[in-house]
Design an enzyme around this catalytic site. Sequence first.
Site, mmCIF file in Angstrom:
data_model
loop_
_atom_site.group_PDB
_atom_site.id
_atom_site.type_symbol
_atom_site.label_atom_id
_atom_site.label_comp_id
_atom_site.label_asym_id
_atom_site.label_seq_id
_atom_site.Cartn_x
_atom_site.Cartn_y
_atom_site.Cartn_z
ATOM 1 N N ARG A 235 32.075 27.467 39.144
ATOM 2 C CA ARG A 235 31.014 28.410 39.487
ATOM 3 C C ARG A 235 31.591 29.807 39.449
ATOM 4 O O ARG A 235 32.777 29.995 39.754
ATOM 5 C CB ARG A 235 30.534 28.196 40.924
ATOM 6 C CG ARG A 235 29.330 27.318 41.105
ATOM 7 C CD ARG A 235 28.054 27.899 40.514
ATOM 8 N NE ARG A 235 26.945 26.972 40.632
ATOM 9 C CZ ARG A 235 26.727 25.946 39.821
ATOM 10 N NH1 ARG A 235 27.505 25.706 38.793
ATOM 11 N NH2 ARG A 235 25.685 25.150 40.010
ATOM 12 N N GLU A 264 26.655 36.247 37.048
ATOM 13 C CA GLU A 264 26.054 35.878 35.768
ATOM 14 C C GLU A 264 24.527 35.857 35.864
ATOM 15 O O GLU A 264 24.003 35.559 36.932
ATOM 16 C CB GLU A 264 26.592 34.508 35.308
ATOM 17 C CG GLU A 264 26.200 33.347 36.218
ATOM 18 C CD GLU A 264 26.774 32.022 35.759
ATOM 19 O OE1 GLU A 264 27.997 31.915 35.569
ATOM 20 O OE2 GLU A 264 25.965 31.068 35.608
ATOM 21 N N HIS A 282 27.740 29.536 30.536
ATOM 22 C CA HIS A 282 27.374 28.474 31.489
ATOM 23 C C HIS A 282 26.707 27.293 30.775
ATOM 24 O O HIS A 282 25.544 26.963 31.030
ATOM 25 C CB HIS A 282 26.459 29.038 32.585
ATOM 26 C CG HIS A 282 26.443 28.194 33.831
ATOM 27 N ND1 HIS A 282 26.310 28.702 35.094
ATOM 28 C CD2 HIS A 282 26.552 26.843 33.992
ATOM 29 C CE1 HIS A 282 26.321 27.715 35.987
ATOM 30 N NE2 HIS A 282 26.470 26.562 35.337
HETATM 31 C C1 GLV Z 1 25.720 23.353 36.543
HETATM 32 O O1 GLV Z 1 26.358 24.354 36.671
HETATM 33 C C2 GLV Z 1 25.533 22.398 37.589
HETATM 34 O O2 GLV Z 1 25.873 22.688 38.747
HETATM 35 O O3 GLV Z 1 24.999 21.323 37.297
#
Ligand code: GLV
Length: 326
Positions: A235, A264, A282
């Site tokens: 993250r 982001e 991401h």
């Molecule tokens: C993506 O970042 C998730 O947490 O599934």
Amino acid sequence: MKKVLVARPTFPDVIERLKQYFDVDANLGDVLSQDEFARRLADRDGAFTAGEWVGEKELAGAPNLKVVANMAVGYNNFDMHAFDAHKVLGTNTPNVLNETTADFGWALMMAAARRVTESEHYLRAGKWQKWSFDSFLGTDVYGSTLGVIGMGRIGQALARRAAGFGMRVMYHNRSRVAPEIETELNAEYASKEDLLKRADHVVLVVPYSKESHHTIGAAELALMKPSATLTNIARGGIVDDAALIVALREKRIAAAGIDVFEGEPNFNRDFLALNNVVLTPHIASATESTRRAMANLAADNLIAGLGEGPRAGNPPNPINPDVLKK
Ligand code: GLV
């Protein structure tokens, strides 16, 4: 019919599934502003989210709300204290993305170590005139030491891949994993400091929380080998991005692979001036089948959480199951 909000676009057939049970307000456009999200949530019984912030204000403004189903395994966009206080169930989508996300972590680590995108940019820019013995020398992955920070399901999937690359595996986690898993993965538990000093390739897979904020900052980067790589598929906020930019600029570590960013999609633009970082938007769980599985699992959670469908009252992935009691 109960009312649900689908806060951002998702697979049309998943929206159709929800329409079998609910009156659906589906946002098919841009990501909603926080005010617009709160406004459209206000009269809803449930919501399907993918990163929208749901906290005290949003929950207080939606008195009928019972379930918010996040299409992600991470749920740091939910204030779980507020969920508990308002007796709202939060759900996430674990497991279905483990292997896909581990594949992508591996791809980023490999790309950073072997300078895949940097050399491609060079080729595309028409700069390739001759083969040279010292062009784009990278860091070996095969036979090196993998350091996994966060040995949950995705961390374990990554560590499993290391066997095929003849790697030693070190890991750091809040608590040690079961001895049989350590044996299966041939993984050595280490302090964060020891791991950072010894690993050739550090991969971050910890969930975001106040405690994991800036797990990697300037002090941690200073412990890493100058030849090492850092990959973040966890993250934004797990890494202090400004400190990482300095470390990459000054070649204090060799390279990084970064899929998630502080703030982001408004990431720190100083990354763009650096060649030794692979940057992706991401997408670690982004394959057709995995994103479908995540969307359907979020829908399963919403349907069951609102007392409908074959699992009525028994959603597969409750984050705060206590609110389901009595
Ligand atoms: C993506 O970042 C998730 O947490 O599934």
